[in-house]
Design a protein around this motif. Structure first.
Motif, PDB file in Angstrom:
ATOM      1  N   GLN A   1      -2.677   3.285   1.640  1.00 19.70           N
ATOM      2  CA  GLN A   1      -1.469   4.256   2.082  1.00 19.70           C
ATOM      3  C   GLN A   1       0.053   3.636   2.043  1.00 19.70           C
ATOM      4  OE1 GLN A   1      -2.500   6.712   3.788  1.00 19.70           O
ATOM      5  NE2 GLN A   1      -0.630   7.906   4.609  1.00 19.70           N
ATOM      6  N   THR A   2      -0.092   2.307   1.642  1.00 17.33           N
ATOM      7  CA  THR A   2       1.092   2.168   1.671  1.00 17.33           C
ATOM      8  C   THR A   2       1.677   2.131  -0.157  1.00 17.33           C
ATOM      9  OG1 THR A   2       0.356  -0.427   2.880  1.00 17.33           O
ATOM     10  CG2 THR A   2       2.889  -0.750   1.033  1.00 17.33           C
ATOM     11  N   HIS A   3       0.802   2.164  -1.073  1.00 16.65           N
ATOM     12  CA  HIS A   3       0.814   2.616  -1.882  1.00 16.65           C
ATOM     13  C   HIS A   3       1.214   4.255  -2.113  1.00 16.65           C
ATOM     14  CE1 HIS A   3      -0.276  -1.201  -3.224  1.00 16.65           C
ATOM     15  NE2 HIS A   3      -0.201  -1.007  -4.232  1.00 16.65           N
ATOM     16  N   GLY A   4       0.923   4.644  -1.255  1.00 11.13           N
ATOM     17  CA  GLY A   4       1.476   6.503  -1.762  1.00 11.13           C
ATOM     18  C   GLY A   4       1.159   7.037  -2.441  1.00 11.13           C
ATOM     19  N   GLY A   5       1.441   7.916  -3.107  1.00 16.72           N
ATOM     20  CA  GLY A   5       0.276   8.312  -4.396  1.00 16.72           C
ATOM     21  C   GLY A   5      -0.041   7.522  -5.077  1.00 16.72           C
ATOM     22  N   PHE A   6       0.296   6.675  -5.484  1.00 17.70           N
ATOM     23  CA  PHE A   6       0.363   5.472  -6.751  1.00 17.70           C
ATOM     24  C   PHE A   6      -1.301   4.505  -5.849  1.00 17.70           C
ATOM     25  CE2 PHE A   6       3.809   5.279  -8.513  1.00 17.70           C
ATOM     26  CZ  PHE A   6       4.137   5.917  -9.681  1.00 17.70           C
ATOM     27  N   GLY A   7      -1.344   5.193  -4.456  1.00 21.06           N
ATOM     28  CA  GLY A   7      -3.275   4.502  -3.896  1.00 21.06           C
ATOM     29  C   GLY A   7      -4.397   4.722  -4.748  1.00 21.06           C
TER      30      GLY A   7
END
Length: 399
Positions: free
Chosen positions: A351-357
């Motif tokens: 979740q912290t990485h957003g789309g990069f997650g």
């Protein structure tokens, strides 16, 4: 180098020595190494060979046979550090079997078996990576296994099927659990089961062993197989311990191994939080690092607290060992809490990485898949709750 402080458990000097030694080895295998192994689905041979060459596969083998003679108090540190280093749960699982599958040989093997095999295992020249127990029709009910071993003259003849046998492709020997007395002929269904030592290459050569890789979505570089035994003949002396005692032999040492699984979950959770914190400090949106936002901070802080709680229970249980009032309860609850904490940590990292997650280059998607797996193996969370309900709370057996 980790950016997350993890010094809330007081380690002994031996534990510190193990931690530092394992960290030195793991520092030579960076995130790119594990990313490449995952993408290619390749067993981390270089990593395992390094550990083997330095004697770590003999961690639980007594010194008289060339091993390190370590205890659970040291192995929890070892396996947590391996998981936390970058390889995650799968990196620990890549060697887990090689370490713990030697224990039945240490405890139940004949002196001839131990003298012949244990020094080579400790030196990393021979491996017992595979443990053939689970079957398609038995699942977690190991007393319902259908694989049979029958005595014919001076040999045992094994027939049946196993599933979810890991690391068979990199194993010199496999431990096979089979029924030697039909359930109908024993007083308790836990009786009549035995353990055997099978030379994998010999078994394949004689046509008595075949295996197919299972296509799965977690632990990409630790392969699992469906295994088929068809009138496999092995020497009569390849039985481990007494005939019919195999189920109890499987249970013996289970608590210690469950604590090590918990430690592997702790390492995975640490790794996920570490990557989440790094990204939160580096990623800037609206001219500020996203780590300034409490919506990012709080999930990471929450799972860190949960992880530390699970670690306290795990290490406390390992320290108490057999002197614990109920080591079974402590081991099961440690695994339960550590699995949940690892999953929540991996989820927070994604979740912290957003789309990069979900981008493979950031690794956290792999941690998430591995963390979900820990809720299933080697025992499901629900079976842990069954154990606690019955054995600790005194509730009636539910199955």
């Amino acid at each position: 180098m980790s950016v997350v402080t993890d010094e809330f458990v007081q380690l002994s000097e031996n534990q510190k020595l193990v931690r530092n030694s394992i960290q030195d080895i793991c520092d030579n295998f960076d995130h790119e190494y594990w990313r490449e192994r995952s993408a290619a689905g390749e067993y981390p041979t270089e990593f395992v060979d390094t550990l083997s060459e330095q004697g770590w596969m003999g961690a639980l083998i007594p010194e008289e046979y060339g091993g390190a003679g370590m205890a659970t108090t040291e192995t929890v540190v070892m396996m947590e550090e391996i998981a936390a280093s970058g390889g995650g749960f799968s990196a620990a699982q890549a060697i887990h079997g090689g370490i713990y599958n030697s224990v039945p040989l240490v405890k139940y093997g004949s002196e001839e078996q131990k003298e012949r095999l244990l020094p080579d295992i400790a030196a990393g020249d021979t491996s017992i990576q595979a443990f053939c127990l689970t079957e398609p029709n038995s699942g977690s009910d190991s007393t319902s296994i259908e694989t049979r071993a029958e005595r014919e003259g001076g040999e045992w003849v094994i027939s049946g099927q196993k599933i979810w046998t890991s690391r068979l492709d990199v194993s010199d020997y496999a431990i096979v659990v089979a029924r030697t007395t039909p359930k109908e002929e024993v007083e308790k269904k836990t009786q009549g089961i035995s353990m055997f030592l099978v030379n994998v290459a010999d078994a394949v050569e004689q046509g008595g062993l075949e295996y197919d890789q299972i296509d799965k979505t977690a632990s990409d570089f630790v392969h699992s197989y469906s295994v088929y035994f068809d009138d496999l003949r092995i020497p009569g002396e390849n039985i481990l311990g007494e005939k019919g005692d195999g189920f109890y032999q499987v249970l013996d040492g289970l608590n210690e191994e469950r604590l090590v699984i918990a430690a592997e979950c702790l390492g995975l959770g640490r790794l996920a939080i570490d990557r989440g914190v790094q990204y939160a400090n580096e990623r800037e949106v609206f001219d500020r690092p996203i780590g300034k936002n409490q919506a990012v901070q709080h999930p990471l802080a929450d799972v860190y607290a949960r992880l530390q709680s699970a670690k306290q229970m795990t290490y406390n249980a390992a320290e108490q060992g057999e002197d614990a009032t109920d080591l079974g309860a402590l081991a099961n609850m440690s695994k339960y809490l550590a699995s949940d904490a690892a999953f929540e940590a991996a989820d927070a990292a994604v979740q912290t990485h957003g789309g990069f997650g979900i981008a493979r280059e950031y690794d956290v998607e792999r941690y998430f898949r591995e963390a979900r797996l820990t809720r299933l193996v080697p025992i499901t969370q629900q079976l842990v709750l069954n154990y606690v309900s019955e054995k600790v709370l005194g509730l009636p057996r539910s199955y």
